[in-house]
Design a protein around this motif. Structure first.
Motif: not given
Length: 452
Positions: A1-5, A9-19
């Motif tokens: 699994m991969t975690l991406i920040f 400029k407006t939105h700060k996101k944390c996203l988790l992707f599977d394989a």
């Protein structure tokens, strides 16, 4: 699994992707801006880092299968750190005005501006040229500058913050920084003259990841990517056919990764520049403030014709109306956000109704978009055009564009997380299946009007 920040400029996101790069979780946060020492608004770097640490800890506990971590952020922003890795300054806003005396001194020493812009593929944009941010800091705050151990573009800094390793990020370096000499493939002579090069990581090709131990857990961590380049990466990875990507929103940015002819002064004057791919190959790009112009003009039409602010969304393409308007060969709109010649007096108020006026507006905007595309796409008949963003959902825009480019295959793509997905994909080199774009981006061939 991969975690991406994914830090915009407006939105700060944390996203988790599977394989299989399917989105598992998404968290989004907005931060109130703070002010720098001059009272100019800027991002709250301390607050953002605190939130990122908290989310990383949370997700690592919830999902022990996480093995990869990476970052994508907006460009034209530097973080300056001391020998302990601590930021020395606010995260200065790239819209902060560059003092006139600093600008004058810089171009007297290293200009003329047109020549420097051509060599660095960077139109003169003041603080949007991140190299000038460092030049400004050196000559306005020498006591702070003297303490700088590293100057890192924002994506690089986030990778450094969590890994302790300062890696090179070509995608940020190539984003109108005025730092990189595209002809010599090295830091520009002015960077050397100002003795700034040692502050940056060496511009060498590196692996896209490194191994770290974070809270007793092994992770592969990326060096980060500039968000526009990250958004392009999935198309390059999954497509076996040459294409041009038209990313639309407030800015309309056309990206041609298959065109690297040197920039001309005429192109630079029309906001054409180069980005860099992670492997340092150039991507020719043309920028147009199309979405902003559309927003301003639609507001004028709404007020004048007394319709709902979203009425334009319901305007369907009318071949007859379009043919009649094109036959007149008239220009009715005066541009506020777009460069180049045009009428000096607006005459759209003479058009009979909102639907007719909106057709005329889109006819003129599409004409400008085609002009911009031609700057980076000499042969409009040999590649497919992929459109993503707001205008990919505008049926009138698509129909008029297809009319203007009848031999071009137009595809539309819908994704809200292209930059994050690109940052995830670059972490691993495994091939993607042929339906990846259609499944993950809803990539569809446009089947609309081709008639004149």
């Amino acid at each position: 699994m991969t975690l991406i920040f994914d830090i915009g400029k407006t939105h700060k996101k944390c996203l988790l992707f599977d394989a299989d790069y399917q989105l598992i979780e998404l968290e989004e946060q907005r931060f109130a801006e703070i002010e720098d020492e001059d009272g100019f608004p800027c991002d709250d770097l301390t607050g953002i880092l605190r939130w990122m640490e908290d989310r990383l800890d949370f997700f690592l506990k919830k999902y022990p299968a996480i093995t990869h971590l990476n970052f994508s952020t907006y460009g034209a922003s530097l973080v300056h750190v001391d020998q302990k890795g601590k930021p020395l300054t606010p995260l200065y806003n790239y819209l902060k005005p560059l003092p006139a005396d600093i600008r004058k001194r810089f171009y007297q020493l290293y200009g003329p501006a047109e020549k420097l812009a051509q060599e660095t593929a960077s139109p003169a944009l003041d603080m949007l040229n991140s190299g000038l941010q460092l030049y400004w800091l050196k000559h306005s705050q020498p006591e702070v500058f003297a303490r700088i151990h590293r100057s890192l573009h924002f994506p690089q800094f986030l990778g450094f913050y969590f890994s302790g390793k300062a890696g090179h990020d070509a995608t940020s370096l190539g984003c109108h920084t005025a730092l990189w000499d595209f002809g010599k493939k090295a830091y520009h002579a002015w960077v050397q003259a100002e003795k700034l090069a040692p502050l940056f990581p060496a511009p060498e090709l590196l692996p896209t990841t490194s191994s770290i131990t974070y809270q007793d857990k092994k992770l592969m961590i990326g060096y980060g990517l500039h968000d526009s380049s990250a958004a392009l990466y999935p198309y390059l990875k999954a497509s076996d056919t040459p294409f041009v990507l038209l990313s639309t929103g407030t800015w309309s940015i056309a990206l041609n990764p298959f065109q690297d002819a040197p920039l001309t002064q005429e192109e630079l004057a029309q906001d054409v520049l180069f980005y860099l791919q992670p492997d340092q190959r150039p991507v020719k790009a043309a920028r147009l403030f199309l979405g902003k112009e559309h927003e301003v003009k639609v507001a004028d039409l709404v007020e004048f014709y007394g319709v709902d602010k979203n009425a334009y969304r319901q305007v369907a393409f009318s071949p007859e109306r379009t043919k009649a308007l094109k036959k007149q060969e008239s220009r009715h709109f005066v541009w506020q956000q777009l460069p180049g010649p045009g009428p000096t007096h607006a005459s759209w108020q003479s058009l009979s109704d909102f639907t007719t006026a909106y057709h005329q507006l889109l006819i003129e905007l599409v004409d400008r978009q085609v002009q911009s595309l031609r700057l980076i796409w000499p042969d409009l008949n040999k590649q497919r055009l992929i459109i993503e963003g707001g205008f990919a959902k505008n049926g009138l825009f698509l129909a008029l564009l297809q009319q203007a480019l009848p031999e071009v295959e137009i595809f539309t793509a819908e994704t809200a997380h292209g930059s994050a997905l690109g940052a995830a994909l670059i972490m691993e080199s495994k091939p993607l299946h042929s339906d990846f774009l259609s499944e993950n981006y809803s990539l569809r061939k446009y089947q609309g009007s081709r008639g004149a």
